[in-house]
Motif scaffolding. Sequence first.
Motif, PDB file in Angstrom:
ATOM      1  N   THR A  36      -3.056 -23.384 -26.220  1.00  0.00           N
ATOM      2  CA  THR A  36      -2.556 -24.630 -25.624  1.00  0.00           C
ATOM      3  C   THR A  36      -2.570 -25.790 -26.623  1.00  0.00           C
ATOM      4  OG1 THR A  36      -4.710 -25.321 -24.755  1.00  0.00           O
ATOM      5  CG2 THR A  36      -3.340 -23.931 -23.313  1.00  0.00           C
ATOM      6  N   GLN A  37      -2.943 -25.512 -27.847  1.00  0.00           N
ATOM      7  CA  GLN A  37      -2.949 -26.493 -28.939  1.00  0.00           C
ATOM      8  C   GLN A  37      -3.764 -27.744 -28.612  1.00  0.00           C
ATOM      9  OE1 GLN A  37       1.110 -27.208 -30.143  1.00  0.00           O
ATOM     10  NE2 GLN A  37       1.606 -25.051 -30.001  1.00  0.00           N
ATOM     11  N   PRO A  38      -5.036 -27.557 -28.280  1.00  0.00           N
ATOM     12  CA  PRO A  38      -5.869 -28.722 -27.964  1.00  0.00           C
ATOM     13  C   PRO A  38      -6.148 -29.552 -29.216  1.00  0.00           C
ATOM     14  CG  PRO A  38      -7.247 -26.786 -28.144  1.00  0.00           C
ATOM     15  CD  PRO A  38      -5.807 -26.312 -28.251  1.00  0.00           C
ATOM     16  N   TYR A  39      -6.520 -30.787 -29.012  1.00  0.00           N
ATOM     17  CA  TYR A  39      -6.881 -31.677 -30.107  1.00  0.00           C
ATOM     18  C   TYR A  39      -8.385 -31.664 -30.343  1.00  0.00           C
ATOM     19  CZ  TYR A  39      -2.185 -33.563 -30.411  1.00  0.00           C
ATOM     20  OH  TYR A  39      -0.837 -33.716 -30.596  1.00  0.00           O
ATOM     21  N   GLY A  40      -9.106 -30.893 -29.540  1.00  0.00           N
ATOM     22  CA  GLY A  40     -10.542 -30.768 -29.711  1.00  0.00           C
ATOM     23  C   GLY A  40     -11.118 -29.772 -28.721  1.00  0.00           C
ATOM     24  N   TYR A  41     -12.322 -29.306 -29.014  1.00  0.00           N
ATOM     25  CA  TYR A  41     -13.021 -28.344 -28.168  1.00  0.00           C
ATOM     26  C   TYR A  41     -14.503 -28.647 -28.344  1.00  0.00           C
ATOM     27  CZ  TYR A  41     -13.808 -23.762 -25.948  1.00  0.00           C
ATOM     28  OH  TYR A  41     -14.159 -22.739 -25.091  1.00  0.00           O
ATOM     29  N   ILE A  42     -15.086 -29.311 -27.356  1.00  0.00           N
ATOM     30  CA  ILE A  42     -16.472 -29.749 -27.447  1.00  0.00           C
ATOM     31  C   ILE A  42     -17.310 -28.907 -26.497  1.00  0.00           C
ATOM     32  CG2 ILE A  42     -18.072 -31.670 -27.171  1.00  0.00           C
ATOM     33  CD1 ILE A  42     -15.664 -33.557 -27.575  1.00  0.00           C
TER      34      ILE A  42
END
Length: 143
Positions: A97-103
């Motif tokens: 999904t091409q996230p801008y981050g994964y925390i």
Amino acid sequence: MEDIKILVVEDESIIALNIKKKLKSFGYTVPAIVSTAEEAIKMTEITFPDLILMDVMLKGDMDGVQAIEEIRKKFDIPVIYLTAYSDDEVLERAKLTQPYGYIVKPFKANDLRTNIEIALYKHRMEKNARKKDNSNGNCDNNA
């Protein structure tokens, strides 16, 4: 700083309220907190947030990754996943999904703020580049 709206999608109400409190302390607006993927899709259409903070595991039939797949079909909104799940299968699905981050939870407030600022900046730069490409009309600029 302009009024930046961040939609919070989190099914644990205590965590969601804590995130909202942190976001407000950073100067962001939280137009809504929702706990299901279906609500996330609906609130995105209503509030047009600048960014979505999305938990992967949600109540209901859809998870956060599925919600973002649906949202991305209609909207160009950056997403940062906030999740307690960091296994390979979830990560691989989320990457698509091409996230801008994964925390990964638990997280530090400063990590959240840094990820949001980078995501907003990167998204803005990508949008500007697309506008510039479209205005050039695919012609050679040899002037």
